[in-house]
Design a protein around this motif. Structure first.
Motif, mmCIF file in Angstrom:
data_model
loop_
_atom_site.group_PDB
_atom_site.id
_atom_site.type_symbol
_atom_site.label_atom_id
_atom_site.label_comp_id
_atom_site.label_asym_id
_atom_site.label_seq_id
_atom_site.Cartn_x
_atom_site.Cartn_y
_atom_site.Cartn_z
ATOM 1 N N PRO A 99 -30.802 0.259 -30.164
ATOM 2 C CA PRO A 99 -30.994 -1.004 -29.447
ATOM 3 C C PRO A 99 -31.027 -2.211 -30.390
ATOM 4 C CG PRO A 99 -32.838 0.504 -29.042
ATOM 5 C CD PRO A 99 -31.916 1.178 -29.980
ATOM 6 N N VAL A 100 -31.481 -1.997 -31.627
ATOM 7 C CA VAL A 100 -31.484 -3.037 -32.651
ATOM 8 C C VAL A 100 -30.516 -2.572 -33.745
ATOM 9 C CG1 VAL A 100 -32.893 -4.275 -34.347
ATOM 10 C CG2 VAL A 100 -33.882 -3.614 -32.131
ATOM 11 N N ARG A 101 -29.461 -3.344 -33.983
ATOM 12 C CA ARG A 101 -28.409 -2.949 -34.929
ATOM 13 C C ARG A 101 -28.963 -2.581 -36.307
ATOM 14 N NH1 ARG A 101 -23.087 -4.657 -33.405
ATOM 15 N NH2 ARG A 101 -22.482 -4.821 -35.591
ATOM 16 N N ARG A 102 -29.975 -3.285 -36.751
ATOM 17 C CA ARG A 102 -30.557 -3.063 -38.073
ATOM 18 C C ARG A 102 -31.094 -1.635 -38.214
ATOM 19 N NH1 ARG A 102 -33.234 -7.061 -41.735
ATOM 20 N NH2 ARG A 102 -34.377 -5.796 -43.220
ATOM 21 N N SER A 103 -31.449 -1.002 -37.127
ATOM 22 C CA SER A 103 -31.966 0.368 -37.170
ATOM 23 C C SER A 103 -30.931 1.357 -37.702
ATOM 24 C CB SER A 103 -32.425 0.807 -35.782
ATOM 25 O OG SER A 103 -33.448 -0.034 -35.324
ATOM 26 N N ALA A 104 -29.661 0.982 -37.680
ATOM 27 C CA ALA A 104 -28.591 1.854 -38.184
ATOM 28 C C ALA A 104 -28.450 1.775 -39.705
ATOM 29 C CB ALA A 104 -27.274 1.475 -37.516
ATOM 30 N N LEU A 105 -29.201 0.901 -40.351
ATOM 31 C CA LEU A 105 -29.004 0.632 -41.773
ATOM 32 C C LEU A 105 -29.153 1.861 -42.658
ATOM 33 C CD1 LEU A 105 -28.461 -1.233 -44.124
ATOM 34 C CD2 LEU A 105 -30.858 -1.962 -44.041
ATOM 35 N N VAL A 106 -30.256 2.571 -42.592
ATOM 36 C CA VAL A 106 -30.471 3.696 -43.501
ATOM 37 C C VAL A 106 -29.442 4.808 -43.254
ATOM 38 C CG1 VAL A 106 -32.081 5.496 -44.256
ATOM 39 C CG2 VAL A 106 -32.880 3.138 -43.966
ATOM 40 N N PRO A 107 -29.181 5.202 -41.996
ATOM 41 C CA PRO A 107 -28.126 6.207 -41.814
ATOM 42 C C PRO A 107 -26.774 5.736 -42.359
ATOM 43 C CG PRO A 107 -29.385 5.969 -39.792
ATOM 44 C CD PRO A 107 -29.862 4.896 -40.737
ATOM 45 N N MET A 108 -26.446 4.470 -42.168
ATOM 46 C CA MET A 108 -25.179 3.959 -42.685
ATOM 47 C C MET A 108 -25.141 4.034 -44.206
ATOM 48 S SD MET A 108 -24.453 0.741 -40.139
ATOM 49 C CE MET A 108 -22.890 0.242 -40.845
ATOM 50 N N LEU A 109 -26.232 3.697 -44.858
ATOM 51 C CA LEU A 109 -26.274 3.761 -46.317
ATOM 52 C C LEU A 109 -26.109 5.194 -46.822
ATOM 53 C CD1 LEU A 109 -29.099 1.169 -47.070
ATOM 54 C CD2 LEU A 109 -26.626 0.885 -47.421
ATOM 55 N N LEU A 110 -26.709 6.137 -46.125
ATOM 56 C CA LEU A 110 -26.563 7.546 -46.524
ATOM 57 C C LEU A 110 -25.119 8.016 -46.359
ATOM 58 C CD1 LEU A 110 -29.875 8.935 -45.039
ATOM 59 C CD2 LEU A 110 -29.263 8.847 -47.467
ATOM 60 N N TYR A 111 -24.489 7.691 -45.237
ATOM 61 C CA TYR A 111 -23.084 8.059 -45.032
ATOM 62 C C TYR A 111 -22.190 7.369 -46.062
ATOM 63 C CZ TYR A 111 -24.258 10.203 -40.525
ATOM 64 O OH TYR A 111 -24.778 10.998 -39.537
ATOM 65 N N ALA A 112 -22.475 6.104 -46.342
ATOM 66 C CA ALA A 112 -21.687 5.361 -47.322
ATOM 67 C C ALA A 112 -21.809 6.008 -48.703
ATOM 68 C CB ALA A 112 -22.146 3.908 -47.367
#
Length: 167
Positions: A25-38
């Motif tokens: 619901p809050v885009r920022r919540s995707a930050l840590v998973p995105m960093l791990l995938y990156a």
């Protein structure tokens, strides 16, 4: 990101990022998973990774860096092809983890957060990998090795060196 914008990530990871920002619901919540995938794809959090992740979420690069520096599993410089993490938390420590860690240092010729000259191995001492019942334990990338002794280190390294050489 718009389709005409170039991404440093593969289409598969880019699609995963798009799905993540829609999931929360809050885009920022995707930050840590995105960093791990990156990090899994690029190998570390380069300036380009940080910039693209910030843009995809709609936050500043400083916000990304502030979060990323909190997590010890996120790296800002390249690691080896095989990242050896030796747990030295209490259960592992009591069962000989420091001796195992010292053997890895001796065999690889590097210390904490070091990378071998050929780029095949990196080594780090970590707090806990959740394998207390099988201590001492290590994690090589996402593979666990447990109930170790210093004598088991050369065989583990030979196994991964063989993989690096295509054997």
């Amino acid at each position: 990101m718009s389709p005409e914008t170039m991404s440093i990530f593969t289409p598969k990871v880019s699609a995963r990022f798009d799905a993540l920002v829609e999931k929360y619901p809050v885009r920022r919540s995707a930050l840590v998973p995105m960093l791990l995938y990156a990090q899994d794809e690029i190998g570390y959090l380069s300036d380009a990774v940080i910039a693209e992740v910030a843009q995809r979420i709609g936050i500043t690069e400083l916000d990304v860096r502030n979060v990323a520096t909190y997590y010890s599993m996120l790296r800002f410089k390249p690691a080896g092809k095989f990242n050896v993490q030796v747990c030295t938390n209490i259960s592992c420590m009591l069962r000989g983890a420091y001796e195992v860690y010292e053997k890895f240092q001796e065999e690889l010729g590097i210390g904490h957060k070091g990378v071998t000259a050929d780029g095949v191995f990196s080594l780090e001492e970590v707090e806990c990998i959740g394998a207390c019942c099988w201590a001492p334990a290590i994690q090589v990338n996402y593979n666990f090795h447990d109930d170790l002794t210093p004598e088991s280190v050369p065989g583990i390294l030979a196994e991964y060196r063989g993989k690096a050489e295509g054997r």
